[in-house]
Design a protein around this motif. Structure first.
Motif, PDB file in Angstrom:
ATOM      1  N   GLN A 135       0.826  -1.189   0.000  1.00 19.95           N
ATOM      2  CA  GLN A 135       0.000   0.000   0.000  1.00 19.95           C
ATOM      3  C   GLN A 135       0.867   1.249   0.000  1.00 19.95           C
ATOM      4  N   GLN A 136       1.795   1.309  -0.942  1.00 16.83           N
ATOM      5  CA  GLN A 136       2.660   2.482  -1.040  1.00 16.83           C
ATOM      6  C   GLN A 136       1.890   3.605  -1.708  1.00 16.83           C
ATOM      7  N   LYS A 137       2.245   4.823  -1.348  1.00 16.16           N
ATOM      8  CA  LYS A 137       1.576   5.946  -1.991  1.00 16.16           C
ATOM      9  C   LYS A 137       2.028   6.029  -3.443  1.00 16.16           C
ATOM     10  N   PRO A 138       1.160   6.515  -4.311  1.00 15.12           N
ATOM     11  CA  PRO A 138       1.517   6.571  -5.723  1.00 15.12           C
ATOM     12  C   PRO A 138       2.736   7.451  -5.947  1.00 15.12           C
ATOM     13  N   GLU A 139       3.527   7.068  -6.945  1.00 14.21           N
ATOM     14  CA  GLU A 139       4.768   7.790  -7.231  1.00 14.21           C
ATOM     15  C   GLU A 139       4.433   9.125  -7.881  1.00 14.21           C
ATOM     16  N   GLU A 140       5.005  10.180  -7.337  1.00 14.09           N
ATOM     17  CA  GLU A 140       4.767  11.517  -7.868  1.00 14.09           C
ATOM     18  C   GLU A 140       5.805  11.811  -8.942  1.00 14.09           C
ATOM     19  N   PRO A 141       5.414  12.543  -9.991  1.00 15.37           N
ATOM     20  CA  PRO A 141       6.408  12.876 -11.019  1.00 15.37           C
ATOM     21  C   PRO A 141       7.479  13.807 -10.448  1.00 15.37           C
ATOM     22  N   ALA A 142       8.651  13.723 -11.054  1.00 17.31           N
ATOM     23  CA  ALA A 142       9.767  14.556 -10.585  1.00 17.31           C
ATOM     24  C   ALA A 142       9.477  16.025 -10.884  1.00 17.31           C
ATOM     25  N   LYS A 143       9.958  16.884 -10.002  1.00 16.95           N
ATOM     26  CA  LYS A 143       9.773  18.324 -10.189  1.00 16.95           C
ATOM     27  C   LYS A 143      10.673  18.793 -11.332  1.00 16.95           C
ATOM     28  N   PRO A 144      10.160  19.696 -12.161  1.00 18.87           N
ATOM     29  CA  PRO A 144      10.971  20.180 -13.278  1.00 18.87           C
ATOM     30  C   PRO A 144      12.265  20.826 -12.787  1.00 18.87           C
ATOM     31  N   GLY A 145      13.377  20.460 -13.428  1.00 17.17           N
ATOM     32  CA  GLY A 145      14.675  21.020 -13.081  1.00 17.17           C
ATOM     33  C   GLY A 145      15.393  20.247 -11.989  1.00 17.17           C
ATOM     34  N   SER A 146      14.745  19.260 -11.397  1.00 23.93           N
ATOM     35  CA  SER A 146      15.389  18.487 -10.333  1.00 23.93           C
ATOM     36  C   SER A 146      16.306  17.427 -10.938  1.00 23.93           C
ATOM     37  N   LEU A 147      17.102  16.815 -10.100  1.00 32.32           N
ATOM     38  CA  LEU A 147      18.032  15.778 -10.548  1.00 32.32           C
ATOM     39  C   LEU A 147      17.261  14.587 -11.114  1.00 32.32           C
ATOM     40  N   LEU A 148      16.158  14.206 -10.475  1.00 28.17           N
ATOM     41  CA  LEU A 148      15.352  13.096 -10.977  1.00 28.17           C
ATOM     42  C   LEU A 148      14.779  13.409 -12.354  1.00 28.17           C
ATOM     43  N   ASP A 149      14.365  14.654 -12.572  1.00 32.67           N
ATOM     44  CA  ASP A 149      13.840  15.052 -13.873  1.00 32.67           C
ATOM     45  C   ASP A 149      14.938  14.971 -14.931  1.00 32.67           C
ATOM     46  N   GLN A 150      16.147  15.410 -14.606  1.00 28.78           N
ATOM     47  CA  GLN A 150      17.270  15.343 -15.545  1.00 28.78           C
ATOM     48  C   GLN A 150      17.611  13.889 -15.889  1.00 28.78           C
ATOM     49  N   ILE A 151      17.620  13.013 -14.877  1.00 30.84           N
ATOM     50  CA  ILE A 151      17.915  11.594 -15.122  1.00 30.84           C
ATOM     51  C   ILE A 151      16.843  10.980 -16.010  1.00 30.84           C
ATOM     52  N   GLN A 152      15.566  11.313 -15.761  1.00 34.90           N
ATOM     53  CA  GLN A 152      14.484  10.769 -16.570  1.00 34.90           C
ATOM     54  C   GLN A 152      14.595  11.238 -18.012  1.00 34.90           C
ATOM     55  N   ARG A 153      14.960  12.518 -18.224  1.00 35.79           N
ATOM     56  CA  ARG A 153      15.134  13.019 -19.593  1.00 35.79           C
ATOM     57  C   ARG A 153      16.292  12.318 -20.292  1.00 35.79           C
ATOM     58  N   ASP A 154      17.387  12.069 -19.552  1.00 35.85           N
ATOM     59  CA  ASP A 154      18.528  11.362 -20.141  1.00 35.85           C
ATOM     60  C   ASP A 154      18.147   9.941 -20.544  1.00 35.85           C
ATOM     61  N   VAL A 155      17.364   9.281 -19.711  1.00 34.88           N
ATOM     62  CA  VAL A 155      16.935   7.923 -20.027  1.00 34.88           C
ATOM     63  C   VAL A 155      16.005   7.931 -21.237  1.00 34.88           C
ATOM     64  N   ASP A 156      15.105   8.893 -21.299  1.00 30.04           N
ATOM     65  CA  ASP A 156      14.166   8.970 -22.417  1.00 30.04           C
ATOM     66  C   ASP A 156      14.862   9.291 -23.734  1.00 30.04           C
ATOM     67  N   ASP A 157      15.991  10.023 -23.692  1.00 23.74           N
ATOM     68  CA  ASP A 157      16.705  10.424 -24.910  1.00 23.74           C
ATOM     69  C   ASP A 157      17.636   9.346 -25.457  1.00 23.74           C
ATOM     70  N   VAL A 158      17.791   8.264 -24.761  1.00 21.31           N
ATOM     71  CA  VAL A 158      18.701   7.213 -25.212  1.00 21.31           C
ATOM     72  C   VAL A 158      18.132   6.558 -26.461  1.00 21.31           C
ATOM     73  N   LYS A 159      18.983   6.432 -27.485  1.00 26.58           N
ATOM     74  CA  LYS A 159      18.595   5.797 -28.738  1.00 26.58           C
ATOM     75  C   LYS A 159      19.228   4.417 -28.800  1.00 26.58           C
ATOM     76  N   PRO A 160      18.477   3.404 -29.239  1.00 25.08           N
ATOM     77  CA  PRO A 160      19.059   2.065 -29.348  1.00 25.08           C
ATOM     78  C   PRO A 160      20.107   2.015 -30.464  1.00 25.08           C
ATOM     79  N   VAL A 161      21.144   1.290 -30.218  1.00 19.25           N
ATOM     80  CA  VAL A 161      22.225   1.133 -31.187  1.00 19.25           C
ATOM     81  C   VAL A 161      22.249  -0.329 -31.608  1.00 19.25           C
ATOM     82  N   PRO A 162      22.225  -0.584 -32.921  1.00 17.40           N
ATOM     83  CA  PRO A 162      22.260  -1.986 -33.343  1.00 17.40           C
ATOM     84  C   PRO A 162      23.606  -2.619 -33.039  1.00 17.40           C
TER      85      PRO A 162
END
Length: 174
Positions: A135-162
């Motif tokens: 019964q954990q509380k729902p995960e809140e999105p990272a605040k804009p400009g925070s370290l978690l937001d930067q990490i999430q953007r870096d993960v989202d920008d990763v392109k697969p390499v064959p």
């Protein structure tokens, strides 16, 4: 006559050595283990609603699958340490008609560590499983400009390499 005395003496000596080996102190006697080894960690991973395949992945194949009780798996384990008293543990798992885990019975119970009870860390006053943190509380999105937001953007920008495939080796001699 002397040969029979020698033969009788050697047979007597062999018989005494054989008898002494049975109870002679210092003779190593092996531990006899039989059945499925079941640990508390394995029991703690079981959750109601798991399929038979998931249970088999965690627990392994059951020692006994009864023809008359197809929805019950029995896991038995016994050990006789060095000729001492035999100890036995048993766990039965019950499934419903949809092949989902619905019950557990035996010497192990979910969330109750027998090691803690033996060491006195468990008061022994109650045998209730610990409260799960499902019964954990729902995960809140990272605040804009925070370290978690930067990490999430870096993960989202990763392109697969064959992955390059190696060329086959030449098999013809030169």
């Amino acid at each position: 006559m002397q040969n029979t005395k020698l033969l009788l003496a050697s047979l007597t000596f062999t018989g005494l050595v054989a008898l002494a080996g049975c109870s002679f102190p210092g003779v190593y006697k092996i531990d006899i283990q039989q059945g499925n080894v079941v640990t508390q960690d394995m029991i703690d991973q079981l959750k109601p609603g798991m399929t038979r395949r998931q249970v088999r992945f965690i627990m392994g194949n059951p020692l006994i699958t009864d023809t008359f009780h197809a929805n019950r798996w029995d896991y038995l384990y016994s050990i006789q340490p060095g000729g001492g008293k035999r100890q036995q543990e048993r766990v039965s798992l019950m499934f419903d008609g949809n092949d989902q885990l619905v019950g557990l019975n035996g010497d192990f119970m979910p969330g109750v560590s027998r090691d803690e009870a033996i060491l006195g860390e468990d008061n022994g006053t109650s045998v209730s499983p610990p409260q799960h943190q499902d019964q954990q509380k729902p995960e809140e999105p990272a605040k804009p400009g925070s370290l978690l937001d930067q990490i999430q953007r870096d993960v989202d920008d990763v392109k697969p390499v064959p992955i390059p495939t190696p060329e086959p080796l030449e098999t013809s001699p030169q």
